[in-house]
Design a protein around this motif. Structure first.
Motif: not given
Length: 167
Positions: A59-70, A145-157
Motif C-alpha cells: 500500500h505504501s508503494t501504490t502511487a495515487v495520481k490526481a485527475k485533471p480539473r473539470r 497521437r491519442t493517449a489516455m492520461i489519468h483516465g481522460q482521453p487526451a492528445l500527446k503533442m
C-alpha cells in the motif's frame, strides 16, 4: 535516561543531546524494515500474504495520481490557439492552465473549446481512436497521437509540430 557528564553543559545542549539519542534509537528500529525493502527490490519477487510487512509495503508503494480539473474551474483558464508549425493553420483553441508560459505537451480533449479545422469532427469516436493519426488538414503533418492520461482521453503533442499563440 540520558544524564549529562558534568554540570557545566548548558540546558539547551542537553535537550539537543537527548533528542539526538532518541532519533538514533528510532533509526535503529527502522533498519529491519529497510533490510526487508532492500531484499524485496533485489529479489524482484512478490511478498507473500503471510509476511508481516506485505500489506504495509504494497500500500505504501501504490502511487495515487490526481485527475485533471473539470467544470467551472477550467472556464477560468486562458484560451490559447494551437496552430500548425508548418503551414500556420489554426487547428483548434484550447483552455490551458497557465497560458503560453509553458510548453504544450498534452491536450485533454474535453478542454478543446473550438475545433477550427474540423479535426475532432473528422476523428472516430473515443473507443476507436487508438492509433489514429492526428494530422493538420491542410499539410497532412502529424501533430499528435491519442493517449489516455489519468483516465481522460487526451492528445500527446509531437514536439515541434505545433505553435501556440494567445487567441
Amino acid at each position: 535516561v540520558y544524564k549529562p557528564c558534568s554540570g557545566s553543559l548548558s540546558p539547551s545542549f542537553t535537550r539537543y543531546a537527548i533528542l539526538m539519542k532518541a532519533l538514533a534509537q528510532f533509526l535503529i528500529c527502522l533498519l529491519p524494515l529497510q533490510r526487508t525493502i532492500n531484499a524485496f527490490s533485489s529479489s524482484r519477487s512478490f511478498l507473500k500474504p503471510s509476511d508481516a510487512l506485505s500489506s504495509q509495503f504494497i500500500h505504501s508503494t501504490t502511487a495515487v495520481k490526481a485527475k485533471p480539473r473539470r467544470g467551472s474551474s477550467v472556464d477560468n483558464y486562458q484560451t490559447v490557439s494551437i496552430n500548425c508549425a508548418k503551414c500556420g493553420e489554426r487547428i483548434f483553441r484550447y483552455k490551458k492552465k497557465n497560458g503560453t508560459k509553458s510548453n504544450l505537451v498534452k491536450c485533454y480533449i474535453e478542454r478543446i473549446v473550438d475545433d477550427c479545422a474540423g479535426v475532432l469532427a473528422s476523428a472516430p469516436d473515443i473507443d476507436s481512436r487508438e492509433g489514429y493519426r492526428w494530422e493538420c488538414p491542410s499539410c497532412n503533418v502529424q501533430f499528435a497521437r491519442t493517449a489516455m492520461i489519468h483516465g481522460q482521453p487526451a492528445l500527446k503533442m509531437v514536439g515541434g509540430k505545433i505553435r501556440m499563440t494567445k487567441k
